[in-house]
Design an enzyme around this catalytic site. Sequence first.
Site, PDB file in Angstrom:
ATOM      1  N   HIS A  95      -1.817   3.634 -12.368  1.00  0.00           N
ATOM      2  CA  HIS A  95      -2.012   2.462 -11.503  1.00  0.00           C
ATOM      3  C   HIS A  95      -2.794   2.831 -10.253  1.00  0.00           C
ATOM      4  O   HIS A  95      -2.936   4.003  -9.879  1.00  0.00           O
ATOM      5  CB  HIS A  95      -0.669   1.824 -11.133  1.00  0.00           C
ATOM      6  N   CYS A 155       5.050   8.017 -11.850  1.00  0.00           N
ATOM      7  CA  CYS A 155       3.843   7.367 -12.341  1.00  0.00           C
ATOM      8  C   CYS A 155       2.604   8.077 -11.792  1.00  0.00           C
ATOM      9  O   CYS A 155       2.685   8.914 -10.903  1.00  0.00           O
ATOM     10  CB  CYS A 155       3.831   5.891 -11.953  1.00  0.00           C
TER      11      CYS A 155
END
Length: 546
Positions: A442, A461
């Site tokens: 992301h 992440c």
Amino acid sequence: MRRPWNSLRALLMVAMLALAAGALPAQAQILETPREVAAVRINIIDLLANEDGLPLPIKQRREVLRAYYEAANGDLLWLNSNRGEQFLARLADAESDGLTAADYPGAQLGRLLDVAHSTDLRSLGIIELFFSAALLEYTSDLSVGRFLPGKVDPNFFIQGRKIDQAQALSELAQTLDIKGFLDAWAPPDPEYGALKHALAEYHAMAAHGGWGTVPLGDVLKPETIDPRVPALRARLAITDAAEPALDDPQLYDQPLVEAVERFQKRHGLEADGVVGPATLVALNVPVEERIASIELAMERWRWMPRDLGPRYVMVNIAGFELKRVEAGAVAERMPVVVGKPYSRTPVFSDSIRYLEFNPYWTVPTGIAIKEELPKLQSNPSSLAAQGFEAVAGGQAYDLRAIDWTRYGSGNFPFQLRQRPGESNALGRVKFMFPNAHDVYLHDTPSRSLFGRAERAFSHGCIRVSRPLELADAVLRDGGVAGWSSAKIDAVVDSRDNTVVTLANPLPVHITYLTAWVEDGTVNFRKDIYEHDTKLVAALDGKSIAW
């Protein structure tokens, strides 16, 4: 590490069988006639069917060996060719494959080959089987690795693979070239081949004594004079093409500064030419440790899927880098931020299935309770200003309308969610490959972290530095028509939550490599998660059947 199976047992078995049957004269050639070949095959089939005292490596592969030798075309592989001598040479040079010669029975096989010219046909059957079992062991280690990844480290979620042993035996029967056979079973990716080449270079350096250390001292800056400069120059002459001194040998001159910067860049350090503590530590890592790093990287390549895909995205956690590959060539590289050492990004492979522009960020429950709840209890307006809201029963609530002091770790009925916007923790786009780890790629509003040399700051992440460029490429590689960089910009500017499903899911491989080759140059990185330490321990304590 020595294998626990006692090599003398095989030799004694061969010797006893030879005595029982009556050894052939030393001058007799093995398998001179088709009748002798057939007799050995019959003995092999009988041994595999009825002999309980076979050595463990043969016993472990009894079924596949039996299937091969019982087949109509199950030709002998070792006793009527020079494959045995070639295989012994490869075992002796196992270090060139990033393996350890002492882990394989080269010496035992050599002694068995020596007595093959003067033993009986049944004993020859055992020798044939012993070579075949050893070949299957080495081929497996070379092709898919010596361990199941998850057994070494629970953070590696890579499915263990096995070689097709029947296929290996069949392919071996079609060639007399052991080198070509084994090379074909090694990982086919060019990066593995580049590591193997680098390993040979570093073994050569080690054979010439490696490199000396640079003494500790004050920070060494360009254009200063220091008695340690000759040692620095000698050290970098071996690995980074440092040139002889132009004038004063103790002057830290510009050509040497450039050599230091090359060294710093390929070790993931700030490439500023200043020799500080971190650079000194890296300079003084001995050649043996660098060799070990290359060998561990080769082992991890064996764990990866053999076919990575014609197009794919790969993230190297230890290198803090993402690369996008098309048709075997790197099309794009970019810095990434990965998980902190106590919230590690896991190692696994999957496929990107959709992109979400202007995403909501649903805060994981653990993070919501541990990190965000104390903030909500003290000042919910701060999080509300950042676009957060609480969701329960499909209904969104203003954070300021809830008495957060009533809730705790055992009583938290909300999902904490951040609306799309400039402050959103996921930025403008996320790349989704749904998985059990809740890990994905992301964007991020925290851009300054990409300028740091070490970038382990996330909760697991992977934050990418050029997300919109990556989105454009992923949509194209994923077979989505009608999208362009201009359309992506327009969708992002709209702030509307937009999901785009790929027509062709794009493979993504999350890896952990502390050594790799880029543009012909070997790169090394710190073992930030201590995964290398665990793999070294497993290799040192490996229990092997030989």
